[in-house]
Design an enzyme around this catalytic site. Structure first.
Site, mmCIF file in Angstrom:
data_model
loop_
_atom_site.group_PDB
_atom_site.id
_atom_site.type_symbol
_atom_site.label_atom_id
_atom_site.label_comp_id
_atom_site.label_asym_id
_atom_site.label_seq_id
_atom_site.Cartn_x
_atom_site.Cartn_y
_atom_site.Cartn_z
ATOM 1 N N ASP A 9 50.159 29.675 -35.633
ATOM 2 C CA ASP A 9 51.519 29.894 -36.190
ATOM 3 C C ASP A 9 52.290 30.735 -35.444
ATOM 4 O OD1 ASP A 9 53.557 30.033 -38.190
ATOM 5 O OD2 ASP A 9 52.627 31.989 -38.521
ATOM 6 N N ASP B 199 56.002 32.584 -36.281
ATOM 7 C CA ASP B 199 56.598 33.848 -36.757
ATOM 8 C C ASP B 199 55.424 34.581 -37.231
ATOM 9 O OD1 ASP B 199 59.287 33.197 -36.046
ATOM 10 O OD2 ASP B 199 59.169 31.722 -38.062
#
Length: 278
Positions: A16, A18
């Site tokens: 991922d 953020d």
């Protein structure tokens, strides 16, 4: 001895973006630093997130902010040195690194390029972004909910990360791969459910993914290794990588080689695969 391409694909690390690669939320960073928070807060109750971010880029453009201003804003944000070190080391060891993120290609590529790790990733799976003829940044959904809805009740309508993982798992040679998935948010739960025995998931502790896994651990087939700091991120990831490398070295005698080619942004549904600019 196995071909270098097969060796490089034996261990796949899926990140991922953020609050995982970066410590902050890139959307929030740009909106806050460039002075668009009031407009964001006014529009937030009325719009889906992906559409809202496209609208916010229009607001910034109307205020005279250029795409270069947004790039400079993103470049000003700090990254944890341990996370950068872990990315470089995993890539150098021969792992296949991919990004799976609900941010957008402009933000992700800007940050990774600025910190010198863009070439460590073979794919960036995220919402497409482009600068139009007027110089305005446009952000589109990964899955267009109006023409190609993904049908997953766990995920936002613009992106099902679980379907992205299933596509990756369905590629040639996937049965010989081991996956490590690293994330923090609610959207990272669906892909975590797609992992199997012999895979690993690294949820950020006390964030939504960790809370969802903790609520019913039996649903996750992969081995769970939580982390809470950049130092833990690096230590745990490299421990798992080295464990898998040893497994393949003993079991398949794979020869690992770093693949540092520039990545491609992979978009499904109504989008085509686009090259990431240098």
């Amino acid at each position: 001895m196995a071909a270098p391409a097969a060796a490089a694909a034996a261990v796949e690390v899926l990140f991922d973006f953020d609050k995982t690669i970066i410590q902050w939320d890139s959307d929030d960073w740009v909106i806050t630093k460039l002075g668009a928070a009031d407009a964001f807060n006014r529009l937030r109750p009325t719009m889906r997130w992906n559409s809202l971010m496209d609208r916010m880029m229009g607001e910034l453009h109307a205020q005279g902010r250029s795409a270069d201003d947004i790039r400079e804003c993103l470049r000003s944000a700090p990254l944890d040195a341990h996370v950068l070190s872990a990315i470089r080391t995993a890539s150098a060891l021969g792992c296949d690194l991919k990004v799976v993120s609900d941010a957008n290609s402009f933000f992700i590529e800007t940050v990774l390029e600025h910190h010198g790790v863009l070439g460590c990733f073979s794919e960036i799976n995220t919402n497409p972004a482009r600068v139009d003829a007027q110089g305005r940044l446009r952000i589109s959904p990964f899955h267009d909910p109006t023409t190609s809805p993904h049908g997953c009740s766990l995920c936002p309508d613009n992106m099902c990360k679980g379907k992205i993982i299933q596509r990756i798992q369905g590629t040639d040679g996937a049965k010989n791969k081991h996956f490590i998935y690293i994330g923090d948010g609610k959207g990272d739960y669906c892909p975590s459910l797609k992992l199997g025995e012999g895979d690993y998931v690294m949820p950020k502790e006390n964030y939504p993914l960790w809370n969802l896994i903790s609520s019913d651990p039996q649903l996750i087939k992969a081995e769970v290794h939580p982390w809470s700091s950049g130092e833990e991120f690096e230590r745990i990831l490299l421990k798992l990588v080295n464990k898998l490398i040893t497994l393949h070295a003993h079991g398949s005698q794979l020869d690992y080689k770093c693949n540092m080619s520039n990545p491609v942004s992979t978009e499904v549904g109504h989008h085509q695969t686009l090259p990431v600019p240098n």
